[in-house]
Design a protein around this motif. Sequence first.
Motif, PDB file in Angstrom:
ATOM      1  N   THR A   1       0.821  -1.216   0.000  1.00 42.91           N
ATOM      2  CA  THR A   1       0.000   0.000   0.000  1.00 42.91           C
ATOM      3  C   THR A   1       0.849   1.257   0.000  1.00 42.91           C
ATOM      4  OG1 THR A   1      -0.104  -0.066   2.425  1.00 42.91           O
ATOM      5  CG2 THR A   1      -1.897  -1.129   1.211  1.00 42.91           C
TER       6      THR A   1
ATOM      7  N   ALA B   1     -12.113  11.555  -4.546  1.00 47.42           N
ATOM      8  CA  ALA B   1     -11.747  11.089  -3.204  1.00 47.42           C
ATOM      9  C   ALA B   1     -10.905   9.817  -3.268  1.00 47.42           C
ATOM     10  CB  ALA B   1     -12.998  10.865  -2.363  1.00 47.42           C
ATOM     11  N   ALA B   2     -11.320   8.869  -4.120  1.00 49.03           N
ATOM     12  CA  ALA B   2     -10.588   7.601  -4.223  1.00 49.03           C
ATOM     13  C   ALA B   2      -9.173   7.845  -4.756  1.00 49.03           C
ATOM     14  CB  ALA B   2     -11.342   6.630  -5.122  1.00 49.03           C
TER      15      ALA B   2
ATOM     16  N   ARG C   1      -6.887   9.503  -2.048  1.00 42.13           N
ATOM     17  CA  ARG C   1      -6.481   8.527  -1.024  1.00 42.13           C
ATOM     18  C   ARG C   1      -5.389   7.607  -1.567  1.00 42.13           C
ATOM     19  NH1 ARG C   1     -12.070   8.230   0.055  1.00 42.13           N
ATOM     20  NH2 ARG C   1     -12.216   6.336  -1.219  1.00 42.13           N
ATOM     21  N   ARG C   2      -5.606   7.084  -2.771  1.00 40.09           N
ATOM     22  CA  ARG C   2      -4.643   6.129  -3.323  1.00 40.09           C
ATOM     23  C   ARG C   2      -3.301   6.802  -3.616  1.00 40.09           C
ATOM     24  NH1 ARG C   2      -6.128   2.315  -8.416  1.00 40.09           N
ATOM     25  NH2 ARG C   2      -7.865   1.866  -6.995  1.00 40.09           N
TER      26      ARG C   2
ATOM     27  N   SER D   1      -1.970   9.526  -2.250  1.00 45.00           N
ATOM     28  CA  SER D   1      -1.284   9.889  -1.006  1.00 45.00           C
ATOM     29  C   SER D   1      -0.714   8.666  -0.307  1.00 45.00           C
ATOM     30  CB  SER D   1      -2.243  10.632  -0.070  1.00 45.00           C
ATOM     31  OG  SER D   1      -2.705  11.831  -0.656  1.00 45.00           O
ATOM     32  N   ALA D   2      -1.454   7.559  -0.340  1.00 45.07           N
ATOM     33  CA  ALA D   2      -0.981   6.348   0.324  1.00 45.07           C
ATOM     34  C   ALA D   2       0.271   5.798  -0.341  1.00 45.07           C
ATOM     35  CB  ALA D   2      -2.084   5.292   0.325  1.00 45.07           C
TER      36      ALA D   2
ATOM     37  N   PRO E   1       0.186  14.315  -0.815  1.00 41.94           N
ATOM     38  CA  PRO E   1      -1.016  14.505  -1.638  1.00 41.94           C
ATOM     39  C   PRO E   1      -0.669  14.917  -3.061  1.00 41.94           C
ATOM     40  CG  PRO E   1      -0.754  16.306  -0.062  1.00 41.94           C
ATOM     41  CD  PRO E   1       0.267  15.270   0.294  1.00 41.94           C
TER      42      PRO E   1
END
Length: 312
Positions: free
Chosen positions: A199, A240-241, A244-245, A247-248, A253
């Motif tokens: 991840t 949003a998805a 998140r992906r 940044s992870a 960001p």
Amino acid sequence: MDVLSDVITVARTGRPRSAYVRWHAPWGQRFASVPGSAGFQVILEGSCWVLSPDADPLRLGAGDVLFLPHGSGHTLTDDPARPVTAPACTPDDAGPSGPHASDRVDRSGLGGPVTVVLCGAYRLDPSRAHPLLRTLPDLIHLPADPGRHPELHAAVRLLAAEVDTPRLGTGATVPALLDTLLVYVLRIWFAEQPTRGSTTGWAAALDDPAVTAALDAVHRDPAEPWTVAKLAAEAGLSRAAFARRFSALIGQPPLGYLTWWRMTTAARLLRATEAPLRSIAAQVGYTSEFAFAHAFKRTHGTAPGAYRREGS
């Protein structure tokens, strides 16, 4: 431009250097740690051992490629038990006048078995080092395998032939082949990293089609007025998805990475070109020279003009 191509173009500075060295046993050579550089050793004939402070001795055979992305100190020797007392050399003195394209060095020992090594180095600008490079281990070993990586071994053969026997055009051919070798090494290493279930990290990011699409968009056109929504559309995800992906996997960001890349690109342009500040500002997405200068100083700690003068 894709991410990997840009990483190499922006981080590297000056001309890469190389040398073709024949070692006659017994022999051993220490290579000094050189921060701000990346080095490689390719075994063309024979075998040897690489010794590094934080790893067990590693045997290298013909066709093996050793890449040291952080310029870590190491030793090559025909025998891991043999004391090596010679002073450590650096990328600037590996050959009789430095490892330029035409360097062909014969290091005679006592007439023992011969090991032929193609060695070299790339100078990197630490201020423009991409986080992708920072995640690499100190030592990358790509073992010889006739059935795998044919493009890497083809580049090695071409490079070895040019350095061994310089001809008309060698001065132009060798730097291009060194850059090609670097691309192949990094491409293979990232492609072979286990990313299933991961991840975080650049290996996982480059294996993720959505994040890679957004990264390629940023690198292709950093001047575009990107928003998270526009990058999400490039990635084929909801806003949003995608956020998140991204940044992870990347560790920051999307717009944070965009600003960092714009300022890194601007730093290269300031040092490598004489373009006026307003032109560089436009190339990295700023319509106001003042706004560009403020963003640059916030990232690099100095104004664009001062940064350019410091590099002259």
